[in-house]
Design a protein around this motif. Structure first.
Motif, PDB file in Angstrom:
ATOM      1  N   VAL A 246       0.836  -1.210   0.000  1.00 31.09           N
ATOM      2  CA  VAL A 246       0.000   0.000   0.000  1.00 31.09           C
ATOM      3  C   VAL A 246       0.866   1.253   0.000  1.00 31.09           C
ATOM      4  N   LEU A 247       1.891   1.284   0.848  1.00 30.13           N
ATOM      5  CA  LEU A 247       2.775   2.443   0.905  1.00 30.13           C
ATOM      6  C   LEU A 247       3.511   2.649  -0.418  1.00 30.13           C
ATOM      7  N   LEU A 248       4.037   1.567  -0.996  1.00 30.64           N
ATOM      8  CA  LEU A 248       4.745   1.682  -2.263  1.00 30.64           C
ATOM      9  C   LEU A 248       3.800   2.049  -3.403  1.00 30.64           C
ATOM     10  N   ALA A 249       2.557   1.563  -3.333  1.00 32.13           N
ATOM     11  CA  ALA A 249       1.579   1.926  -4.367  1.00 32.13           C
ATOM     12  C   ALA A 249       1.308   3.432  -4.345  1.00 32.13           C
ATOM     13  N   LEU A 250       1.284   4.018  -3.145  1.00 31.35           N
ATOM     14  CA  LEU A 250       1.103   5.471  -3.045  1.00 31.35           C
ATOM     15  C   LEU A 250       2.307   6.210  -3.609  1.00 31.35           C
ATOM     16  N   VAL A 251       3.500   5.684  -3.338  1.00 31.91           N
ATOM     17  CA  VAL A 251       4.712   6.313  -3.877  1.00 31.91           C
ATOM     18  C   VAL A 251       4.736   6.217  -5.402  1.00 31.91           C
ATOM     19  N   VAL A 252       4.403   5.025  -5.911  1.00 32.71           N
ATOM     20  CA  VAL A 252       4.394   4.824  -7.359  1.00 32.71           C
ATOM     21  C   VAL A 252       3.316   5.677  -8.012  1.00 32.71           C
ATOM     22  N   ALA A 253       2.243   5.959  -7.277  1.00 32.72           N
ATOM     23  CA  ALA A 253       1.136   6.732  -7.860  1.00 32.72           C
ATOM     24  C   ALA A 253       1.512   8.179  -8.137  1.00 32.72           C
ATOM     25  N   LEU A 254       2.515   8.724  -7.431  1.00 33.41           N
ATOM     26  CA  LEU A 254       2.846  10.144  -7.577  1.00 33.41           C
ATOM     27  C   LEU A 254       3.220  10.532  -9.006  1.00 33.41           C
ATOM     28  N   PHE A 256       2.592   8.972 -11.792  1.00 32.34           N
ATOM     29  CA  PHE A 256       1.448   8.729 -12.670  1.00 32.34           C
ATOM     30  C   PHE A 256       0.378   9.799 -12.469  1.00 32.34           C
ATOM     31  N   ALA A 257       0.167  10.201 -11.207  1.00 33.14           N
ATOM     32  CA  ALA A 257      -0.836  11.245 -10.934  1.00 33.14           C
ATOM     33  C   ALA A 257      -0.404  12.579 -11.530  1.00 33.14           C
ATOM     34  N   ILE A 258       0.883  12.891 -11.445  1.00 32.52           N
ATOM     35  CA  ILE A 258       1.367  14.165 -11.996  1.00 32.52           C
ATOM     36  C   ILE A 258       1.219  14.182 -13.513  1.00 32.52           C
ATOM     37  N   VAL A 259       1.681  13.105 -14.156  1.00 33.38           N
ATOM     38  CA  VAL A 259       1.585  13.031 -15.614  1.00 33.38           C
ATOM     39  C   VAL A 259       0.125  13.025 -16.052  1.00 33.38           C
ATOM     40  N   GLY A 260      -0.705  12.217 -15.376  1.00 31.46           N
ATOM     41  CA  GLY A 260      -2.119  12.146 -15.731  1.00 31.46           C
ATOM     42  C   GLY A 260      -2.827  13.475 -15.536  1.00 31.46           C
ATOM     43  N   GLY A 261      -2.498  14.184 -14.434  1.00 30.64           N
ATOM     44  CA  GLY A 261      -3.125  15.479 -14.192  1.00 30.64           C
ATOM     45  C   GLY A 261      -2.744  16.507 -15.242  1.00 30.64           C
ATOM     46  N   ILE A 262      -1.458  16.556 -15.567  1.00 35.54           N
ATOM     47  CA  ILE A 262      -1.014  17.495 -16.602  1.00 35.54           C
ATOM     48  C   ILE A 262      -1.691  17.187 -17.932  1.00 35.54           C
ATOM     49  N   LEU A 263      -1.741  15.890 -18.269  1.00 37.66           N
ATOM     50  CA  LEU A 263      -2.353  15.494 -19.535  1.00 37.66           C
ATOM     51  C   LEU A 263      -3.836  15.824 -19.552  1.00 37.66           C
ATOM     52  N   LEU A 290      -0.174  -2.154 -13.633  1.00 34.63           N
ATOM     53  CA  LEU A 290       0.917  -3.110 -13.857  1.00 34.63           C
ATOM     54  C   LEU A 290       2.112  -2.814 -12.949  1.00 34.63           C
ATOM     55  N   ALA A 291       2.390  -1.527 -12.749  1.00 40.19           N
ATOM     56  CA  ALA A 291       3.502  -1.156 -11.869  1.00 40.19           C
ATOM     57  C   ALA A 291       3.241  -1.607 -10.441  1.00 40.19           C
ATOM     58  N   VAL A 292       2.001  -1.453  -9.981  1.00 40.11           N
ATOM     59  CA  VAL A 292       1.652  -1.890  -8.622  1.00 40.11           C
ATOM     60  C   VAL A 292       1.771  -3.406  -8.498  1.00 40.11           C
ATOM     61  N   ILE A 293       1.329  -4.132  -9.523  1.00 43.75           N
ATOM     62  CA  ILE A 293       1.455  -5.590  -9.500  1.00 43.75           C
ATOM     63  C   ILE A 293       2.916  -5.997  -9.426  1.00 43.75           C
ATOM     64  N   LEU A 294       3.760  -5.361 -10.233  1.00 45.41           N
ATOM     65  CA  LEU A 294       5.183  -5.690 -10.216  1.00 45.41           C
ATOM     66  C   LEU A 294       5.796  -5.393  -8.853  1.00 45.41           C
ATOM     67  N   VAL A 295       5.439  -4.244  -8.285  1.00 45.44           N
ATOM     68  CA  VAL A 295       5.962  -3.891  -6.963  1.00 45.44           C
ATOM     69  C   VAL A 295       5.534  -4.921  -5.921  1.00 45.44           C
ATOM     70  N   SER A 296       4.251  -5.330  -5.964  1.00 38.79           N
ATOM     71  CA  SER A 296       3.760  -6.311  -4.992  1.00 38.79           C
ATOM     72  C   SER A 296       4.480  -7.641  -5.136  1.00 38.79           C
ATOM     73  N   LEU A 297       4.771  -8.034  -6.373  1.00 34.70           N
ATOM     74  CA  LEU A 297       5.484  -9.301  -6.590  1.00 34.70           C
ATOM     75  C   LEU A 297       6.914  -9.206  -6.081  1.00 34.70           C
TER      76      LEU A 297
END
Length: 334
Positions: A246-254, A256-263, A290-297
């Protein structure tokens, strides 16, 4: 008397550290793929079908207080679609179970030799993996029959839900719970002890069980303690892995959220996202998933490796001829 389930805990930690450190990217990625199938940690969609209910207001008959005949509703089409979906999901589950059964042997082979590979060991252990797959399927079918047959008989017999029936149902629920627990333990012991025995002595599943069961019966206290420790550690590890993911998913989301918001704001400023923009945003969301799945694995890699070494060390204490990791054992000073 030494308690193997306790004395081998630190040995498993040392063996896991020795295999995973220093970090080798290829080895970790291969172990992450193996963890996807053996770690024990996945959606479908539906089609349109809206035209079946797309009537104009002129075509809608006035309400008469009665429901329309069953033939006017697309029940058969719905049931056929549901049945097809169930069949597809069942086939996918069987394919996944077959691959995971072979991967159990690939995993043991990798941690034993410290040379984690997938393709060559997969081909080498394909036949014993299918035997393990058959054992798991047969055991699952038997358990399903033991639970489903009494329920089916009660339904077809027209048993009504009454307080007396619900009271009678309590022992059945208790039995199902005990059965699920027993089957879970059998499957876990099969993975932990029977699979390495099949690998070391080239045995079938039942033959390996005949080889291992006398050891477990004679050392029943050691076996019981191992099961308790194994499940207690698994619960703790599941909680820890979940929090880390969960913590890493939040870090990984940053990013993606920045790029998605700008786009998104760039598309809105040009007149709206449009179809292409929505597709791009959807692809970005898929990449994040996919990034979250890879991180979890990757987070699972040390955990599943540790548990596998733990089981192998305990099996070696039961019988030295079944010691799959003697080299690691000698490194621990035993």
């Amino acid at each position: 008397m030494p308690w193997y389930a306790l004395s081998t805990l630190d040995d498993a930690r040392r063996a896991t550290t020795s295999l995973l450190l220093p970090v080798n990217r290829g080895r970790w990625l291969r172990l992450a793929l193996i963890a996807f199938f053996v770690g024990g940690l996945g959606g479908g969609g539906g089609g349109g079908g809206q035209g079946a209910f797309n009537y104009s207001t002129d075509e809608v008959p006035p309400w008469t207080g009665e429901f329309p005949p069953v033939d006017t509703l697309p029940i058969r089409s719905i049931l056929a679609a549901v049945a097809a979906l169930v069949v597809v999901l069942a086939l996918l589950a069987l394919v996944f179970l077959a691959i995971s059964s072979v991967m159990e042997f690939v995993f043991v082979d990798g941690v034993r030799t410290r040379d984690v590979r997938i393709r060559a060991p997969f081909r080498q252990h394909f036949r014993p993996g299918l035997r393990l797959f058959g054992f798991r399927v047969i055991l699952g079918v038997l358990v399903f029959a033991l639970v489903a047959i009494p329920i089916g008989v009660a339904i077809f017999a027209g048993v009504t839900l009454s307080p007396a029936f619900l009271l009678l149902l309590l022992p059945i629920v208790f039995f199902v719970g005990l059965l699920a627990l027993a089957v879970g333990v059998v499957l876990q012991l099969t993975t932990d002890f029977v699979v390495p025995t099949m690998l070391v002595e080239d045995r079938t599943v039942l033959d390996a069980w005949r080889r291992v069961f006398p050891l477990l019966r004679v050392e029943w206290e050691q076996t019981a303690l191992y099961v308790l420790v194994r499940y207690a550690l698994a619960i703790g590890a599941a909680i820890a892995v979940g929090l880390v993911v969960v913590l890493l998913a939040l870090v990984v989301a940053l990013p993606f959220a920045i790029v998605g918001g700008i786009l998104y704001f760039a598309l809105v400023s040009t007149g709206g996202p449009g179809t292409v923009g929505l597709v791009v945003l959807g692809l970005l969301a898929a990449l994040y998933g996919l990034a979250v799945i890879l991180v979890s694995l990757l987070v699972q890699v040390p955990v599943v490796t540790y548990f596998r070494y733990y089981a192998l060390f305990v099996l070696g204490e039961f019988d030295v001829t079944l010691d799959v990791v003697p080299s690691f054992r000698s490194e621990t000073g035993e």
